[in-house]
Design an enzyme around this catalytic site. Structure first.
Site, PDB file in Angstrom:
ATOM      1  N   HIS A  16       0.846  -1.193   0.000  1.00 45.77           N
ATOM      2  CA  HIS A  16       0.000   0.000   0.000  1.00 45.77           C
ATOM      3  C   HIS A  16       0.882   1.244   0.000  1.00 45.77           C
ATOM      4  O   HIS A  16       2.091   1.176  -0.263  1.00 45.77           O
ATOM      5  CB  HIS A  16      -0.963  -0.012   1.201  1.00 45.77           C
ATOM      6  CG  HIS A  16      -0.295  -0.274   2.516  1.00 45.77           C
ATOM      7  ND1 HIS A  16       0.481   0.658   3.162  1.00 45.77           N
ATOM      8  CD2 HIS A  16      -0.282  -1.376   3.306  1.00 45.77           C
ATOM      9  CE1 HIS A  16       0.933   0.163   4.296  1.00 45.77           C
ATOM     10  NE2 HIS A  16       0.495  -1.079   4.411  1.00 45.77           N
TER      11      HIS A  16
ATOM     12  N   HIS B  51      -8.677  14.867   2.180  1.00 46.50           N
ATOM     13  CA  HIS B  51      -8.116  16.213   2.222  1.00 46.50           C
ATOM     14  C   HIS B  51      -9.214  17.269   2.235  1.00 46.50           C
ATOM     15  O   HIS B  51      -9.029  18.359   2.793  1.00 46.50           O
ATOM     16  CB  HIS B  51      -7.198  16.427   1.008  1.00 46.50           C
ATOM     17  CG  HIS B  51      -5.811  15.927   1.229  1.00 46.50           C
ATOM     18  ND1 HIS B  51      -5.065  15.310   0.264  1.00 46.50           N
ATOM     19  CD2 HIS B  51      -5.016  15.955   2.333  1.00 46.50           C
ATOM     20  CE1 HIS B  51      -3.878  14.983   0.745  1.00 46.50           C
ATOM     21  NE2 HIS B  51      -3.831  15.370   2.001  1.00 46.50           N
TER      22      HIS B  51
ATOM     23  N   CYS C 291       5.819  19.805  27.678  1.00 42.38           N
ATOM     24  CA  CYS C 291       5.085  19.765  26.414  1.00 42.38           C
ATOM     25  C   CYS C 291       4.722  18.312  26.156  1.00 42.38           C
ATOM     26  O   CYS C 291       5.571  17.430  26.235  1.00 42.38           O
ATOM     27  CB  CYS C 291       5.909  20.344  25.274  1.00 42.38           C
ATOM     28  SG  CYS C 291       7.553  19.627  25.071  1.00 42.38           S
TER      29      CYS C 291
ATOM     30  N   HIS D 226     -35.141  15.132  37.499  1.00 44.66           N
ATOM     31  CA  HIS D 226     -33.890  14.591  38.024  1.00 44.66           C
ATOM     32  C   HIS D 226     -33.495  13.342  37.237  1.00 44.66           C
ATOM     33  O   HIS D 226     -34.310  12.737  36.538  1.00 44.66           O
ATOM     34  CB  HIS D 226     -34.001  14.274  39.518  1.00 44.66           C
ATOM     35  CG  HIS D 226     -35.246  13.543  39.903  1.00 44.66           C
ATOM     36  ND1 HIS D 226     -36.436  14.176  40.130  1.00 44.66           N
ATOM     37  CD2 HIS D 226     -35.487  12.224  40.098  1.00 44.66           C
ATOM     38  CE1 HIS D 226     -37.369  13.296  40.450  1.00 44.66           C
ATOM     39  NE2 HIS D 226     -36.822  12.103  40.436  1.00 44.66           N
TER      40      HIS D 226
END
Length: 846
Positions: free
Chosen positions: A16, A300, A613, A747
């Site tokens: 692929h 895309h 980070c 409720h």
């Protein structure tokens, strides 16, 4: 004489796009001609064409051969043999991303009997407008006829490919939006792929006209993509047709352009399929929604819709035939729904949902210019992780207080050669200018066999995450590293840029890197080049040995930043890209928290600044832990900056320290997460000013219930208002919750309730709660979690009911001047602690 490399294809997923791309990257490093042959089918392809390689449809276990012939065939075959034996077996595609299922159909929509078509939520947001149905164009119109001899037609074809590629390159280079540049770059690679051009040329030689040949070539490869079994590859098939259409247009450059699609101010574009080029050709400001009949969330086109903030639903089968231009439509990108000809109740529901989304954004807006800090003033900077100037601009627009991580490796990707020093300088200097005095931490090149660059020939490795990567390869590529350091040092003369090195494991490495920076500074000074001679030098803490040596490393550097994703990976010995191991390596595990505690304590003991980070920084649930640990800064992705600031502002320093102490005593990540939910900022009180509304817009019982559920979601007390709404109605079906005297107490108990809560709305006009009952002017919701302390909701209802029997108290509720006053009265009646007014909700640990 050619060299042959014979092998059985090792990947269960076949040949692929991913292995084809990597094979091409190896081949283009050499001048030799390399052909790929599948011995079962007889299919062959140039190894320089990804499209042609995928088109061989090579399956697992099939015998294959690489034919290598040329002046450097010996070195080429040696490299390709290593690739086939070492790297290729590890290149199978990760499991295909599942198309997210659509959410529940909201009660207001289903009860109104509206026409609803379901798809997948692809880009968030809601918009009501008019449909504009756009036809899906296919290249290769039958009207195209040959204009001359075969040779002349081939010349036309080659010229058209060149013109199309040139146009795509120009559009890519001038595109302002980073996502648009990436998509156009992908289209350029298709236009330049030799496989597409070769197949079109063969069709011309067989008698086809050039346009028809391009269309048939594109459809051939698109069909291969669709049949590949890869969700990502299947969704990118439409890109081939976009490129083919550009080539067809280039065959007749003087032909008049097609008439543009006419869009109004409220247009929702509807299509069976829509290529990214078609979307980019539309007037962007007038595309208010997007509905696609085919595809999932990986195309895309969808990527662009998200980047442009356009609500999008995809996979709504047949929608282009169901809808007509001019139809009134609601596109619900939050739930993946398309509502046709909405009735008044549905329109009112989605208007309220629009208000809800605006309110959610408005609640965060106040943090745009605010400093990162806890509720009681403890400072914690909130920066952003970026890799481009465009991302940096977005980060600063979202309120980032600096760039905590600039990933320089993005400058080096998708290129045939490394960027020059000047190119790197321009990018970093522009980022420094955008920062306007805020710090920019630039991480040096972090690549290796796990993050390969086509032009940087690194040998494949059995375990690349633990091998020759990041700073470990700097000595061999000294010129490359020095060029980058020169660019960083020069950019630091424009603004407060700092340099940070990745993957440091020992004090010796830190010392060598500091010396390297000093040598580059000396050379810049000798050349008379402006730079920052006092630049701060830091390292990432992402290897456990570095954390355990933080005191010694601190003597060599000025600051630290924890790379939490890699640090967790190395601590737990898991590959974070392997979905089978997703249950391991949680950043909430007590062992990981203890390592973070050691990192912060060691850095601060040496007087060094330390940031973080990584994924955990962008999770609001983790805010008490990060604040309690004492990090000076947390850096997150640009869209998460405001939410991170809000999460810290809801948390008190003292309470965070207590929560951290309890978390460190737990045994599992699950126990820590449960603790954070239990002690979170929304659990200290049942009700606050954010969960009540003295001026409601609801006109019916159902609208009031929905408003109550939305208030709890807006204040982060429930995680799915649709499902909480259903739970409330399920209770109403057993018996009405109207208690008389103009009051109702709906409720529910639901797993989607994150914190036991009371919400209330005061209605402008009494609404019928149940047939035959008097109208309700005040609705008070009690929502609790399963397993909450005893029968808390029943005790709360009983306490409220007793107070509601008091005429004076009821009158005070109905006359409360504002939300805060109403919240205080309800809190008093329920016997709960008084709500805090800080930031609309109480702070954790307060």
């Amino acid at each position: 004489m050619a060299v042959e490399i014979a092998f059985s294809f090792p990947l269960p997923g076949g040949l692929h796009a991913r292995p084809a791309s990597r094979l091409r990257e190896e081949v283009v490093l050499f001048r030799s001609v390399v052909m790929f042959l599948n011995r079962v089918s007889g299919a062959s392809a140039s190894a320089r064409s990804v499209l042609a390689l995928v088109a061989t449809r090579t399956g697992h276990g099939e015998p294959c051969v690489l034919h290598v012939q040329g002046e450097d065939e010996e070195s080429a075959s040696a490299a390709l043999r290593r690739f086939v034996e070492k790297e290729l077996p590890a290149l199978d595609e990760a499991p295909s991303a599942r198309v997210p299922a659509g959410g529940l159909v909201p009660r207001a929509v289903s009860m109104a009997g509206s026409r609803v078509h379901r798809g997948a939520p692809a880009s968030g947001g809601v918009f009501r407008g008019r449909a504009v149905v756009v036809g899906a164009r296919r290249p290769g119109a039958p009207a195209d006829e040959r204009t001359g001899t075969t040779e002349e037609e081939l010349e036309r074809l080659d010229a058209a490919f060149v013109r199309a590629a040139t146009a795509l390159r120009t559009r890519r280079d001038v595109a302002v939006h980073e996502t648009e540049r990436e998509v156009l770059g992908a289209h350029l690679s298709i236009a330049e792929d030799p496989g597409l051009r070769t197949r079109a040329s063969l069709a011309v030689s067989a008698g086809s006209g050039a346009a028809a040949a391009v269309g048939s070539a594109a459809e051939h490869f698109a069909e291969v993509f669709r049949a590949s079994g890869s969700a990502l590859l299947a969704e990118r098939a439409i890109d081939l047709h976009d490129v083919a259409e550009a080539v067809v247009r280039a065959l007749a450059p003087d032909a008049p352009p097609e008439p543009p699609v006419v869009l109004g101010d409220d247009s929702i574009v509807v299509a069976a399929r829509l290529g990214p080029a078609q979307l980019l050709a539309l007037p962007r400001a007038r595309v208010r929604g997007l509905i696609l009949g085919e595809g999932g969330t990986l195309s895309h086109t969808v990527v662009l819709a998200r980047a442009f903030g356009v609500p999008c639903v995809t996979g709504a089968e047949g929608i282009d035939r169901i809808l007509s231009t001019g139809d009134e439509v609601i596109v619900d990108g939050e739930r993946g729904l398309v509502v046709v000809a909405p009735k008044e109740a549905v329109t009112r529901f989605y208007e309220s949902q629009g208000d809800f989304l605006v309110a959610a954004a408005r609640r965060l807006e106040k943090f745009r210019t605010a400093r990162g800090a806890s509720a009681d003033g403890r400072r914690i900077e909130v920066g952003a992780n970026v890799g481009t100037v465009e991302e940096a601009r977005s980060a600063f627009e979202n309120g980032a207080e600096g760039i905590g991580l600039f990933r320089t490796e993005l400058m080096f990707l998708d290129r045939d050669q490394p960027p020059t020093e000047e190119e790197q300088y321009e990018i970093l200097a522009e980022t420094a200018r955008l920062a306007e005095g805020r710090p920019v931490i630039v991480r040096t090149l972090d690549v290796g066999a796990d993050k390969p660059l086509a032009w940087l020939r690194l040998p494949p490795e059995r375990n690349p995450a633990l091998g020759y990567r990041a700073i470990r390869m700097y000595a061999e590529h000294a010129g490359l590293v020095e060029g980058q350091l020169r660019a960083i040092l020069r950019a630091a003369a424009v603004g407060p840029v700092k340099v940070m090195f990745p993957m440091v494991a020992t004090p010796e490495e830190a010392r060598e890197l500091r010396a390297l920076v000093d040598r580059v500074k000396e050379r810049l000074a000798a050349d008379g080049v402006a730079h920052d001679a006092a630049i701060e030098v830091g390292v990432m803490l992402e290897v456990p040995s570095a954390v355990l040596s933080v005191g010694a490393i601190a003597r060599e550097v000025d600051f630290f930043s924890v790379g939490s994703n890699d640090l967790a990976q190395y601590l737990f010995a898991v590959d974070r890209e392997d979905t089978r191991l997703a249950h391991l390596g949680s950043p909430f595990h007590p062992a990981f928290l203890k390592l973070l505690e050691a990192a912060v304590a060691g850095a601060h003991a040496a007087g060094r600044w330390i940031g973080l980070c990584g994924e955990i920084g962008g999770r609001p649930l983790a805010a008490p832990l990060l604040l309690g640990l004492g990090f000076d800064e947390v850096s997150v992705s640009p869209p998460r900056v405001l939410a991170a600031k809000a999460a810290f502002r809801r948390t008190r320093w003292g309470g965070a320290r207590a929560i951290l102490a309890d978390a460190l005593s737990k045994a599992t990540a699950g126990e820590v997460e449960a603790l954070l939910i239990e002690r979170g900022p929304s659990t200290r009180t049942l009700v606050d000013a954010g969960t009540v509304r003295t001026v409601s817009g609801s006109r019916s019982r159902d609208e009031a219930i929905r408003e109550l559920a939305d208030l709890l979601q807006l204040t982060l007390r429930v995680d799915d208002a649709d499902r909480v709404e259903d739970a409330i109605h399920a209770r109403e079906e057993t018996a009405s919750t109207a208690v008389g005297l103009g009051i109702a107490i709906p409720h529910c108990v639901s797993p989607h309730v994150r914190a036991d809560s009371i919400a209330a709305v005061r209605l402008p006009h009494p609404v019928s709660w149940d047939a035959g009952e008097e109208g309700v002017s005040l609705a008070i919701l009690i929502a609790v979690r399963p397993g909450s302390a005893g029968d808390r909701h029943l005790k709360t209802i009983a306490a409220l009911s007793r107070r509601l029997c008091d005429d004076g108290f009821r009158e005070r509720l109905l006359a409360a001047p504002d939300d805060a006053a109403l919240a205080a009265l309800l809190s008093e009646a329920a016997g709960a602690p008084q709500p805090s007014s800080a930031e609309g909700r109480p702070a954790a640990g307060g």
